[in-house]
Design an enzyme around this catalytic site. Structure first.
Site, PDB file in Angstrom:
ATOM      1  N   ARG A 295       0.833  -1.195   0.000  1.00  9.32           N
ATOM      2  CA  ARG A 295       0.000   0.000   0.000  1.00  9.32           C
ATOM      3  C   ARG A 295       0.876   1.255   0.000  1.00  9.32           C
ATOM      4  O   ARG A 295       0.543   2.256  -0.609  1.00  9.32           O
ATOM      5  CB  ARG A 295      -0.899  -0.004   1.247  1.00  9.32           C
ATOM      6  CG  ARG A 295      -2.075   0.908   1.138  1.00  9.32           C
ATOM      7  CD  ARG A 295      -2.981   0.975   2.365  1.00  9.32           C
ATOM      8  NE  ARG A 295      -3.042  -0.160   3.229  1.00  9.32           N
ATOM      9  CZ  ARG A 295      -3.971  -1.135   3.168  1.00  9.32           C
ATOM     10  NH1 ARG A 295      -4.893  -1.105   2.227  1.00  9.32           N
ATOM     11  NH2 ARG A 295      -3.965  -2.113   4.038  1.00  9.32           N
ATOM     12  N   TYR A 296       1.980   1.203   0.731  1.00 13.18           N
ATOM     13  CA  TYR A 296       2.882   2.353   0.854  1.00 13.18           C
ATOM     14  C   TYR A 296       4.166   2.036   0.088  1.00 13.18           C
ATOM     15  O   TYR A 296       4.572   0.876   0.008  1.00 13.18           O
ATOM     16  CB  TYR A 296       3.243   2.580   2.315  1.00 13.18           C
ATOM     17  CG  TYR A 296       2.070   2.744   3.251  1.00 13.18           C
ATOM     18  CD1 TYR A 296       1.335   3.926   3.269  1.00 13.18           C
ATOM     19  CD2 TYR A 296       1.719   1.729   4.142  1.00 13.18           C
ATOM     20  CE1 TYR A 296       0.274   4.084   4.150  1.00 13.18           C
ATOM     21  CE2 TYR A 296       0.667   1.886   5.028  1.00 13.18           C
ATOM     22  CZ  TYR A 296      -0.049   3.063   5.027  1.00 13.18           C
ATOM     23  OH  TYR A 296      -1.085   3.222   5.912  1.00 13.18           O
TER      24      TYR A 296
ATOM     25  N   ARG B 231       7.217  -0.008   2.217  1.00 13.04           N
ATOM     26  CA  ARG B 231       7.007  -1.185   3.081  1.00 13.04           C
ATOM     27  C   ARG B 231       5.872  -2.054   2.561  1.00 13.04           C
ATOM     28  O   ARG B 231       4.924  -1.548   1.960  1.00 13.04           O
ATOM     29  CB  ARG B 231       6.743  -0.770   4.532  1.00 13.04           C
ATOM     30  CG  ARG B 231       5.606   0.224   4.723  1.00 13.04           C
ATOM     31  CD  ARG B 231       5.892   1.064   5.968  1.00 13.04           C
ATOM     32  NE  ARG B 231       4.770   1.882   6.421  1.00 13.04           N
ATOM     33  CZ  ARG B 231       4.466   3.080   5.932  1.00 13.04           C
ATOM     34  NH1 ARG B 231       5.136   3.585   4.919  1.00 13.04           N
ATOM     35  NH2 ARG B 231       3.460   3.770   6.451  1.00 13.04           N
TER      36      ARG B 231
ATOM     37  N   CYS C 145     -10.154 -12.894  17.698  1.00 15.92           N
ATOM     38  CA  CYS C 145     -10.745 -11.707  18.300  1.00 15.92           C
ATOM     39  C   CYS C 145     -12.088 -11.458  17.629  1.00 15.92           C
ATOM     40  O   CYS C 145     -12.195 -11.544  16.402  1.00 15.92           O
ATOM     41  CB  CYS C 145      -9.827 -10.505  18.078  1.00 15.92           C
ATOM     42  SG  CYS C 145      -8.121 -10.828  18.584  1.00 15.92           S
TER      43      CYS C 145
ATOM     44  N   ARG D 276      -9.759  -8.781   9.803  1.00 18.39           N
ATOM     45  CA  ARG D 276      -9.606  -9.709   8.673  1.00 18.39           C
ATOM     46  C   ARG D 276     -10.430 -10.967   8.922  1.00 18.39           C
ATOM     47  O   ARG D 276     -10.094 -12.045   8.446  1.00 18.39           O
ATOM     48  CB  ARG D 276      -8.134 -10.072   8.480  1.00 18.39           C
ATOM     49  CG  ARG D 276      -7.274  -8.901   8.043  1.00 18.39           C
ATOM     50  CD  ARG D 276      -6.016  -9.324   7.283  1.00 18.39           C
ATOM     51  NE  ARG D 276      -5.297  -8.145   6.840  1.00 18.39           N
ATOM     52  CZ  ARG D 276      -4.208  -7.663   7.434  1.00 18.39           C
ATOM     53  NH1 ARG D 276      -3.689  -8.277   8.476  1.00 18.39           N
ATOM     54  NH2 ARG D 276      -3.633  -6.566   6.976  1.00 18.39           N
TER      55      ARG D 276
ATOM     56  N   LYS E  60      -3.513   4.303   6.621  1.00 21.80           N
ATOM     57  CA  LYS E  60      -3.799   4.810   7.957  1.00 21.80           C
ATOM     58  C   LYS E  60      -3.578   6.314   8.022  1.00 21.80           C
ATOM     59  O   LYS E  60      -2.596   6.803   7.478  1.00 21.80           O
ATOM     60  CB  LYS E  60      -2.875   4.140   8.972  1.00 21.80           C
ATOM     61  CG  LYS E  60      -3.103   2.643   9.109  1.00 21.80           C
ATOM     62  CD  LYS E  60      -2.030   2.021   9.999  1.00 21.80           C
ATOM     63  CE  LYS E  60      -2.103   0.512   9.975  1.00 21.80           C
ATOM     64  NZ  LYS E  60      -1.734  -0.059   8.653  1.00 21.80           N
TER      65      LYS E  60
ATOM     66  N   ASP F  64     -12.094  -1.150  12.990  1.00 22.53           N
ATOM     67  CA  ASP F  64     -12.425  -1.189  11.570  1.00 22.53           C
ATOM     68  C   ASP F  64     -13.856  -1.672  11.341  1.00 22.53           C
ATOM     69  O   ASP F  64     -14.474  -2.278  12.215  1.00 22.53           O
ATOM     70  CB  ASP F  64     -11.434  -2.098  10.837  1.00 22.53           C
ATOM     71  CG  ASP F  64     -10.027  -1.526  10.836  1.00 22.53           C
ATOM     72  OD1 ASP F  64      -9.879  -0.351  10.434  1.00 22.53           O
ATOM     73  OD2 ASP F  64      -9.086  -2.227  11.252  1.00 22.53           O
TER      74      ASP F  64
ATOM     75  N   CYS G 206      -4.629 -17.819  13.720  1.00 22.29           N
ATOM     76  CA  CYS G 206      -4.187 -17.142  14.936  1.00 22.29           C
ATOM     77  C   CYS G 206      -4.356 -18.094  16.109  1.00 22.29           C
ATOM     78  O   CYS G 206      -5.070 -19.084  16.012  1.00 22.29           O
ATOM     79  CB  CYS G 206      -5.024 -15.893  15.200  1.00 22.29           C
ATOM     80  SG  CYS G 206      -4.824 -14.631  13.936  1.00 22.29           S
TER      81      CYS G 206
ATOM     82  N   ASP H 220      -7.673   3.256   9.740  1.00 21.96           N
ATOM     83  CA  ASP H 220      -7.344   2.705   8.437  1.00 21.96           C
ATOM     84  C   ASP H 220      -8.538   3.034   7.543  1.00 21.96           C
ATOM     85  O   ASP H 220      -9.643   2.520   7.739  1.00 21.96           O
ATOM     86  CB  ASP H 220      -7.135   1.186   8.546  1.00 21.96           C
ATOM     87  CG  ASP H 220      -5.877   0.752   7.813  1.00 21.96           C
ATOM     88  OD1 ASP H 220      -5.734   1.133   6.637  1.00 21.96           O
ATOM     89  OD2 ASP H 220      -5.045   0.051   8.421  1.00 21.96           O
TER      90      ASP H 220
ATOM     91  N   CYS I 186     -12.059  -8.831  14.848  1.00 19.18           N
ATOM     92  CA  CYS I 186     -10.957  -8.932  13.891  1.00 19.18           C
ATOM     93  C   CYS I 186     -11.286  -8.287  12.547  1.00 19.18           C
ATOM     94  O   CYS I 186     -12.309  -8.565  11.951  1.00 19.18           O
ATOM     95  CB  CYS I 186     -10.595 -10.400  13.656  1.00 19.18           C
ATOM     96  SG  CYS I 186      -9.341 -10.603  12.375  1.00 19.18           S
TER      97      CYS I 186
HETATM   98  C1  LIG Z   1      -0.751  -0.905   8.544  1.00 19.86           C
HETATM   99  C2  LIG Z   1      -0.006  -1.227   7.341  1.00 19.86           C
HETATM  100  C3  LIG Z   1       1.365  -0.977   7.252  1.00 19.86           C
HETATM  101  C4  LIG Z   1       2.148  -0.377   8.390  1.00 19.86           C
HETATM  102  O1  LIG Z   1       1.903   0.968   8.533  1.00 19.86           O
HETATM  103  P1  LIG Z   1       2.800   1.820   9.541  1.00 19.86           P
HETATM  104  O2  LIG Z   1       2.127   3.146   9.582  1.00 19.86           O
HETATM  105  O3  LIG Z   1       4.185   1.865   8.982  1.00 19.86           O
HETATM  106  O4  LIG Z   1       2.774   1.104  10.852  1.00 19.86           O
HETATM  107  C5  LIG Z   1       2.011  -1.285   6.098  1.00 19.86           C
HETATM  108  N1  LIG Z   1       1.372  -1.834   5.052  1.00 19.86           N
HETATM  109  C6  LIG Z   1       0.068  -2.079   5.099  1.00 19.86           C
HETATM  110  C7  LIG Z   1      -0.583  -2.674   3.916  1.00 19.86           C
HETATM  111  C8  LIG Z   1      -0.679  -1.795   6.249  1.00 19.86           C
HETATM  112  O5  LIG Z   1      -1.989  -2.066   6.290  1.00 19.86           O
HETATM  113  S1  SF4 Z   2      -7.269  -9.211  15.277  1.00 19.39           S
HETATM  114 FE1  SF4 Z   2      -7.585 -10.918  13.827  1.00 19.39          FE
HETATM  115  S2  SF4 Z   2      -5.562 -11.279  12.935  1.00 19.39           S
HETATM  116 FE2  SF4 Z   2      -5.239 -10.119  14.824  1.00 19.39          FE
HETATM  117  S3  SF4 Z   2      -4.904 -11.660  16.439  1.00 19.39           S
HETATM  118 FE3  SF4 Z   2      -7.087 -11.133  16.463  1.00 19.39          FE
HETATM  119  S4  SF4 Z   2      -8.019 -12.692  15.132  1.00 19.39           S
HETATM  120 FE4  SF4 Z   2      -5.820 -12.708  14.662  1.00 19.39          FE
END
Ligand SMILES: *Cc1c(COP(=O)(O)O)cnc(C)c1O
Ligand code: SF4
Length: 351
Positions: free
Chosen positions: A92-93, A96, A109, A114, A318, A274, A105, A311, A112
């Site tokens: 996305r960025y 990174r 949660c 995802r 973010k 989220d 996991c 996000d 969650c």
């Molecule tokens: C959250 C996230 C990151 C990390 O973001 P930081 O602001 O550097 O902590 C990097 N890539 C993706 C796709 C993310 O969702």
């Molecule tokens: S938020 Fe989702 S991905 Fe993160 S530890 Fe909990 S269940 Fe696993």
């Protein structure tokens, strides 16, 4: 010999432990069929069944309200898919990438983000897909940092973790390896010496970000697990999710942040929850979150201040969401009083 515990994975076992009433079993079986359930021994032991508002139970015990998805919620709330050039990778960025090494996991949660993609038996990246993801990273020299995520990357065996870390570290332009995990809190015994060794790579910096939402999760065993990482030269940060009825008041959140700092873990992000399906009962408004953050700033050390982030739905990344202390030529101080700050004047040149 240590006692053997098992992770609770069925609504029936939750009922046996008194975490859910018998009459709700029908509805909760439906929830469990939709979204994975798992409560590790470490977390189950923390739940006070006498407290109907127990903040640990609220995070892990399924709730019939999860079946009621609201229209603004989405299966891919933070928009990973539009930014996934190869399977398991989110770019996305520019500098990174997120590498989702596994889809499982230790706990699941209830909030969650995802939750539609994650669950037991969903496996990890196939060796082929991992090869392709690593080839992508190697082919993009702008990638300075690789974030191992999932699921929970620390659910991998130390051997597999070591292999992934070593292969990522072998890419010259990758300087930083970051892991996002809940494992030191929910299964601290898994963060053993072999696991810690697996995370280190010569000449590269490894950071571990702990997902933790309540001070009670930081038990003696969890503190010891974090100390093993930090003493091995792995700095730790934290991320927490602002959750209604779990940590959405300044005292609870402040206690969490202080406990983290006492463990040498620097609070990094406080996530606005989220728009994951069926999680409306766990979310706050942004305005409520800003109010909690304002109170935190007023009462706790600067070391205890995370950045409150959202996000943005749709995959836009973010953004810090305040509160904002500067408005109309004034700045607000930690107790809420406003002070004028003059605009910059161009220096007068004396020719
Ligand atoms: C959250 C996230 C990151 C990390 O973001 P930081 O602001 O550097 O902590 C990097 N890539 C993706 C796709 C993310 O969702
Ligand atoms: S938020 Fe989702 S991905 Fe993160 S530890 Fe909990 S269940 Fe696993």
């Amino acid at each position: 010999m240590s006692r053997r515990f098992t992770t609770l994975r069925s609504t029936r076992s939750l009922c046996q432990h008194g975490f859910v009433p018998h009459e709700q079993l029908g509805a909760l079986a439906e929830v469990a069929a939709r979204y994975a359930v798992a409560i590790t021994p470490a977390m189950a032991q923390l739940i006070d069944v006498a407290d109907p508002h127990d903040p640990i139970a609220r995070q892990f015990v399924p709730d019939a309200r999860e079946l009621a998805a609201s229209p603004e919620e989405r299966g891919d709330p933070i928009g990973d898919d539009p930014h996934s050039p190869v399977q398991g990778l989110v770019h996305r960025y520019p500098d990174r990438v997120l590498l989702k090494v596994v889809n499982a996991c230790a706990v699941y949660c209830r909030f969650c983000f995802r939750r539609e993609m994650i669950g037991p038996g969903r496996g990890g990246l196939s060796p082929k897909a991992l090869d392709a993801a690593l080839r992508y990273i190697a082919a993009h020299p702008a990638i300075w940092e690789v974030i191992l995520s999932g699921g929970d990357p620390l659910i991998l065996s130390a051997r597999r973790l070591k292999d992934v870390v070593a292969r990522v570290a072998g890419i010259g332009h990758v300087k930083v390896i970051r892991l996002h995990t809940r494992m030191p809190a929910v299964a601290p015994e898994r963060v053993n010496a072999a696991c810690v060794r697996a995370l280190r790579a010569r000449g590269k910096a490894t950071f571990v970000v702990l997902h933790v939402n309540h001070a009670r999760e930081l038990t003696e065993k969890t503190r010891a697990a974090c100390a093993r990482l930090i003493d091995a030269g792995i700095p730790m940060l934290s991320q927490s999710v602002l959750l209604r009825g779990v940590n959405d008041d300044p005292e609870t959140l402040g206690a969490l942040m202080r406990t983290l700092v006492e463990c040498r873990i620097k609070p990094y992000y406080l996530h606005h929850a989220d728009l994951a399906p069926g999680t409306a009962h766990m979310r706050t408004d942004i305005a409520e979150g800003q109010e909690v953050m304002r109170a935190l700033r007023g009462r706790y050390s600067g070391l205890c201040q995370p950045t409150y982030v959202l996000d943005i739905p749709g995959g836009y990344g973010k953004s810090p969401i305040g509160p904002n202390y500067v408005a109309a030529g004034t700045v607000e101080d930690f107790s809420g009083r406003r002070h004028i700050y003059p605009p910059r004047r161009k220096p007068v040149s004396k020719a």
